[in-house]
Design a protein around this motif. Sequence first.
Motif, PDB file in Angstrom:
ATOM      1  N   PRO A  38     -46.249  68.036   0.467  1.00 36.71           N
ATOM      2  CA  PRO A  38     -46.424  69.444   0.109  1.00 36.71           C
ATOM      3  C   PRO A  38     -46.174  70.340   1.325  1.00 36.71           C
ATOM      4  N   ALA A  39     -45.862  71.583   1.058  1.00 35.96           N
ATOM      5  CA  ALA A  39     -45.642  72.582   2.102  1.00 35.96           C
ATOM      6  C   ALA A  39     -46.828  73.537   2.151  1.00 35.96           C
ATOM      7  N   GLY A  40     -46.956  74.229   3.248  1.00 38.38           N
ATOM      8  CA  GLY A  40     -47.936  75.299   3.385  1.00 38.38           C
ATOM      9  C   GLY A  40     -47.200  76.590   3.671  1.00 38.38           C
ATOM     10  N   VAL A  41     -47.521  77.633   2.921  1.00 39.16           N
ATOM     11  CA  VAL A  41     -46.854  78.925   3.085  1.00 39.16           C
ATOM     12  C   VAL A  41     -47.929  80.003   3.209  1.00 39.16           C
ATOM     13  N   TYR A  42     -47.744  80.898   4.180  1.00 34.40           N
ATOM     14  CA  TYR A  42     -48.667  82.020   4.373  1.00 34.40           C
ATOM     15  C   TYR A  42     -47.976  83.303   3.926  1.00 34.40           C
ATOM     16  N   VAL A  43     -48.683  84.125   3.137  1.00 38.11           N
ATOM     17  CA  VAL A  43     -48.132  85.365   2.599  1.00 38.11           C
ATOM     18  C   VAL A  43     -49.098  86.507   2.922  1.00 38.11           C
ATOM     19  N   VAL A  44     -48.565  87.589   3.495  1.00 36.82           N
ATOM     20  CA  VAL A  44     -49.377  88.760   3.791  1.00 36.82           C
ATOM     21  C   VAL A  44     -49.524  89.609   2.533  1.00 36.82           C
ATOM     22  N   VAL A  45     -50.765  89.889   2.168  1.00 39.39           N
ATOM     23  CA  VAL A  45     -51.068  90.799   1.057  1.00 39.39           C
ATOM     24  C   VAL A  45     -52.208  91.713   1.491  1.00 39.39           C
ATOM     25  N   GLU A  46     -52.275  92.891   0.900  1.00 38.41           N
ATOM     26  CA  GLU A  46     -53.287  93.864   1.315  1.00 38.41           C
ATOM     27  C   GLU A  46     -54.597  93.722   0.552  1.00 38.41           C
ATOM     28  N   ASP A  77     -62.911  85.601  12.078  1.00 42.38           N
ATOM     29  CA  ASP A  77     -63.383  86.143  13.358  1.00 42.38           C
ATOM     30  C   ASP A  77     -62.372  87.088  14.003  1.00 42.38           C
ATOM     31  N   TYR A  78     -61.080  86.887  13.734  1.00 52.58           N
ATOM     32  CA  TYR A  78     -60.036  87.707  14.359  1.00 52.58           C
ATOM     33  C   TYR A  78     -59.708  88.956  13.547  1.00 52.58           C
ATOM     34  N   GLY A  79     -60.548  89.283  12.549  1.00 49.28           N
ATOM     35  CA  GLY A  79     -60.418  90.540  11.825  1.00 49.28           C
ATOM     36  C   GLY A  79     -59.666  90.486  10.515  1.00 49.28           C
ATOM     37  N   ALA A  80     -59.073  89.371  10.177  1.00 46.42           N
ATOM     38  CA  ALA A  80     -58.325  89.256   8.929  1.00 46.42           C
ATOM     39  C   ALA A  80     -59.248  88.808   7.795  1.00 46.42           C
ATOM     40  N   ARG A  81     -58.767  88.961   6.590  1.00 48.02           N
ATOM     41  CA  ARG A  81     -59.446  88.443   5.397  1.00 48.02           C
ATOM     42  C   ARG A  81     -58.394  87.647   4.639  1.00 48.02           C
ATOM     43  N   ASP A  82     -58.728  86.423   4.251  1.00 54.46           N
ATOM     44  CA  ASP A  82     -57.750  85.594   3.556  1.00 54.46           C
ATOM     45  C   ASP A  82     -58.404  84.598   2.619  1.00 54.46           C
ATOM     46  N   TYR A  83     -57.572  83.984   1.785  1.00 54.79           N
ATOM     47  CA  TYR A  83     -58.008  82.897   0.916  1.00 54.79           C
ATOM     48  C   TYR A  83     -56.888  81.882   0.810  1.00 54.79           C
ATOM     49  N   MET A  84     -57.227  80.698   0.308  1.00 51.09           N
ATOM     50  CA  MET A  84     -56.261  79.608   0.221  1.00 51.09           C
ATOM     51  C   MET A  84     -56.302  78.993  -1.174  1.00 51.09           C
ATOM     52  N   ALA A  85     -55.104  78.656  -1.688  1.00 47.86           N
ATOM     53  CA  ALA A  85     -54.978  78.069  -3.021  1.00 47.86           C
ATOM     54  C   ALA A  85     -53.959  76.932  -2.982  1.00 47.86           C
ATOM     55  N   ARG A  86     -54.015  76.071  -3.998  1.00 43.22           N
ATOM     56  CA  ARG A  86     -53.054  74.972  -4.111  1.00 43.22           C
ATOM     57  C   ARG A  86     -52.350  75.091  -5.461  1.00 43.22           C
ATOM     58  N   ASP A  87     -51.009  74.978  -5.446  1.00 42.00           N
ATOM     59  CA  ASP A  87     -50.290  75.028  -6.716  1.00 42.00           C
ATOM     60  C   ASP A  87     -50.338  73.662  -7.387  1.00 42.00           C
ATOM     61  N   ALA A  88     -49.808  73.565  -8.579  1.00 41.38           N
ATOM     62  CA  ALA A  88     -49.913  72.355  -9.391  1.00 41.38           C
ATOM     63  C   ALA A  88     -49.244  71.136  -8.764  1.00 41.38           C
ATOM     64  N   GLU A  89     -48.347  71.346  -7.794  1.00 43.50           N
ATOM     65  CA  GLU A  89     -47.671  70.210  -7.160  1.00 43.50           C
ATOM     66  C   GLU A  89     -48.135  69.967  -5.726  1.00 43.50           C
ATOM     67  N   GLY A  90     -49.272  70.578  -5.355  1.00 42.38           N
ATOM     68  CA  GLY A  90     -49.900  70.263  -4.085  1.00 42.38           C
ATOM     69  C   GLY A  90     -49.559  71.162  -2.918  1.00 42.38           C
ATOM     70  N   ASN A  91     -48.681  72.143  -3.101  1.00 40.66           N
ATOM     71  CA  ASN A  91     -48.351  73.059  -2.013  1.00 40.66           C
ATOM     72  C   ASN A  91     -49.510  74.016  -1.785  1.00 40.66           C
TER      73      ASN A  91
END
Length: 137
Positions: free
Chosen positions: A78-86, A110-124
């Motif tokens: 699987p791959a990991g991809v980061y996407v900026v959203v507001e 701690d560095y001021g960002a807010r994020d979340y993580m999800a996995r798609d149906a094929e493990g990415n």
Amino acid sequence: MASAAAGVPTIYPAILYEDAQAAIRTLTEAFGFTQEAVYEGEDGQVLHAELSCGNGRVMLGSKGRDGVFSRAMRDAGPAGVYVVVEEIDAHHARAVEHGVEILMPPTDQDYGARDYMARDAEGNVWSFGTYAPGSAG
């Protein structure tokens, strides 16, 4: 190194899926990507697709096709991809509504960002956050 017009990304993740049509639905319906292009073979396999989010794009296609890239990616994990959203919380709620597996709920870092993580149906693994690498501030 090649340069691109202002605002045009120079890096594009490319992911192959067993069910590329389902991946396109998840990325557009659950994650809010916009379908820019989809090219299918006569058998319905996705030969190449481009989906955008902000000024970024991801390219994807179906596994098991012929060609150098498909052969090179045959046993890739699987791959990991980061996407900026507001709007992290609204984005997360949309993913939850579509039944996406959430690995980490919206979290203030701690560095001021807010994020979340999800996995798609094929493990990415898809990370969505407010941190924009390379931006001023």
